[in-house]
Design an enzyme around this catalytic site. Structure first.
Site, PDB file in Angstrom:
ATOM      1  N   ALA A  13       4.022 -11.993 -10.032  1.00 61.81           N
ATOM      2  CA  ALA A  13       2.661 -12.373 -10.432  1.00 61.81           C
ATOM      3  C   ALA A  13       1.741 -12.426  -9.211  1.00 61.81           C
ATOM      4  O   ALA A  13       0.888 -13.292  -9.094  1.00 61.81           O
ATOM      5  CB  ALA A  13       2.680 -13.721 -11.157  1.00 61.81           C
ATOM      6  N   ALA A  83       8.026  -7.700  -0.762  1.00 63.73           N
ATOM      7  CA  ALA A  83       7.393  -8.277   0.420  1.00 63.73           C
ATOM      8  C   ALA A  83       5.979  -7.713   0.525  1.00 63.73           C
ATOM      9  O   ALA A  83       5.702  -6.613   0.055  1.00 63.73           O
ATOM     10  CB  ALA A  83       8.196  -7.922   1.654  1.00 63.73           C
ATOM     11  N   GLN A  85       2.781  -6.057   2.290  1.00 60.34           N
ATOM     12  CA  GLN A  85       2.542  -5.135   3.403  1.00 60.34           C
ATOM     13  C   GLN A  85       1.541  -5.740   4.381  1.00 60.34           C
ATOM     14  O   GLN A  85       0.475  -6.191   3.994  1.00 60.34           O
ATOM     15  CB  GLN A  85       2.009  -3.815   2.846  1.00 60.34           C
ATOM     16  N   ARG A  91       4.831   1.753   5.081  1.00 60.10           N
ATOM     17  CA  ARG A  91       5.459   1.417   3.801  1.00 60.10           C
ATOM     18  C   ARG A  91       6.971   1.327   3.936  1.00 60.10           C
ATOM     19  O   ARG A  91       7.631   0.561   3.244  1.00 60.10           O
ATOM     20  CB  ARG A  91       5.130   2.507   2.772  1.00 60.10           C
ATOM     21  N   ASP A 151      -2.189   8.154  -5.978  1.00 58.49           N
ATOM     22  CA  ASP A 151      -2.641   9.099  -4.934  1.00 58.49           C
ATOM     23  C   ASP A 151      -3.393  10.267  -5.559  1.00 58.49           C
ATOM     24  O   ASP A 151      -4.385  10.750  -5.015  1.00 58.49           O
ATOM     25  CB  ASP A 151      -1.431   9.644  -4.155  1.00 58.49           C
ATOM     26  N   ARG A 154      -6.762   9.112  -6.384  1.00 61.28           N
ATOM     27  CA  ARG A 154      -7.577   9.075  -5.146  1.00 61.28           C
ATOM     28  C   ARG A 154      -8.044  10.482  -4.779  1.00 61.28           C
ATOM     29  O   ARG A 154      -9.205  10.691  -4.413  1.00 61.28           O
ATOM     30  CB  ARG A 154      -6.755   8.487  -3.998  1.00 61.28           C
ATOM     31  N   HIS A 178       5.430   8.951  -2.147  1.00 70.85           N
ATOM     32  CA  HIS A 178       4.220   8.125  -2.171  1.00 70.85           C
ATOM     33  C   HIS A 178       4.125   7.518  -0.778  1.00 70.85           C
ATOM     34  O   HIS A 178       4.643   6.452  -0.502  1.00 70.85           O
ATOM     35  CB  HIS A 178       4.333   7.029  -3.234  1.00 70.85           C
ATOM     36  N   THR A 234      -3.749  -3.735  -1.820  1.00 76.12           N
ATOM     37  CA  THR A 234      -4.401  -2.904  -2.829  1.00 76.12           C
ATOM     38  C   THR A 234      -3.943  -3.437  -4.183  1.00 76.12           C
ATOM     39  O   THR A 234      -2.762  -3.704  -4.359  1.00 76.12           O
ATOM     40  CB  THR A 234      -3.982  -1.423  -2.715  1.00 76.12           C
TER      41      THR A 234
END
Length: 317
Positions: A13, A83, A85, A91, A151, A154, A178, A234
């Protein structure tokens, strides 16, 4: 669909999980949206906040818990736990802790939702997806990653902006990892049926030349870093992208989306999870399309697969 109410479960969440829940509610994707998170107070607060807006969206219920039973009998499970970033972190540096987390959480979810379609969103998504397929033993159609759907969005946005057309009129795909080795497929990109390689600029618009293409490619690859630099994560665009994939599954759309899974029968690609345009429907990630590639694109895709293969080996996958 058998007409019964649908259920979407979201694991994690955080910024991404809640953005998926929010966009799923606004779009009316499922009758029940369930959030699972280890932080009970956080998940309770998120459920309350979302529930207070239910008057303004299509009919739905929001539930949440730190107990896996909240995911029981879900039709689709979206995995966003991982975790966070940090600025400047690649990544792939995130991967180890996240794979451990996946190994801890996923088997218990599978017990309560054995027939769900599983969508992995956590980065590095290709490695996490491959690990999750190994951990669960689920087939590559039932468990797959969000891949380069974002991507590609984008890419389409930047091409549309450059050429002065609506993003919905641009068809182009990013394939492969990715991440930093991903490949935009310029040779098969089109605007309104016109190949991008023979696009004549609209009045007053710049050329779509090699320089413009390289600038756009660079911007697509580095988009996440720019957002993380400014706001720490993001979440909105990936929330919409994941919701779009979930919708394609629940509505049995047979929509072509570049999701990440293994590609048996594609020489040089069949032992890694990476993105290729794939038909997504109620059965999950179905047929992978054989997109025509230029020699450069093919070389780039094989190099991207090799990058992922080295990563997988590093994590013992």
């Amino acid at each position: 669909m058998d007409g019964r109410p649908t259920k979407l479960a979201i694991i994690g969440a955080g910024a991404v999980g809640t953005a998926i829940a929010y966009s799923a509610l606004i779009r009316g994707v499922a009758r029940t949206v369930a959030l699972l998170d280890i932080k009970a107070a956080k998940v309770t607060a998120e459920v309350l906040d979302l529930s207070h807006g239910l008057e303004f969206v299509p009919r739905a219920d929001v539930i949440g818990s730190d107990d896996v039973s909240v995911c029981a009998d879900a039709d689709v499970v979206v995995f966003t736990a991982g975790a966070k970033q940090k600025p400047g972190q690649s990544r792939l540096e995130l991967a180890d802790a996240t794979i451990g987390l996946t190994r801890n959480i996923l088997p218990s979810v599978l017990e309560v939702a054995p027939n769900a379609i599983y969508l992995m969103v956590t980065n590095p998504v290709d490695i996490v997806t491959h690990a999750a397929q190994k951990i669960t033993g689920l087939p590559s159609n039932q468990l797959f990653g969000s891949g380069t759907v974002l991507d590609s969005s984008r890419l389409r946005f930047l091409v549309a902006q450059h050429c002065g057309v609506a993003v919905q009129s641009v068809h182009s795909y990013v394939v492969g990892e990715h991440g930093d080795s991903e490949i935009p497929l310029w040779s098969s990109a089109t605007i309104g049926g016109v190949p991008l390689t023979s696009w004549k600029p609209l009045p007053g618009r710049p050329e779509m030349d090699a320089v413009a293409r390289e600038r756009i490619r660079h911007e697509v690859v580095h988009a996440a870093y720019a957002v993380i630099e400014g706001k720490g994560a993001t979440n909105y665009a990936i929330g919409l992208a994941a919701t779009r994939i979930v919708e394609a599954v629940l509505n049995d759309e047979h929509r072509v989306l570049p999701v990440s899974t293994v590609a048996p029968g594609f020489p040089g690609l069949d032992d890694v999870c990476l993105s290729l345009p794939t038909v997504v429907a109620r059965g999950g990630a179905q047929t992978r399309l054989e997109v025509p590639l230029s020699p450069d694109e093919e070389a780039g895709l094989l190099a991207s697969a090799e990058t992922l293969r080295r990563m997988q080996a590093r994590f013992g996958l």
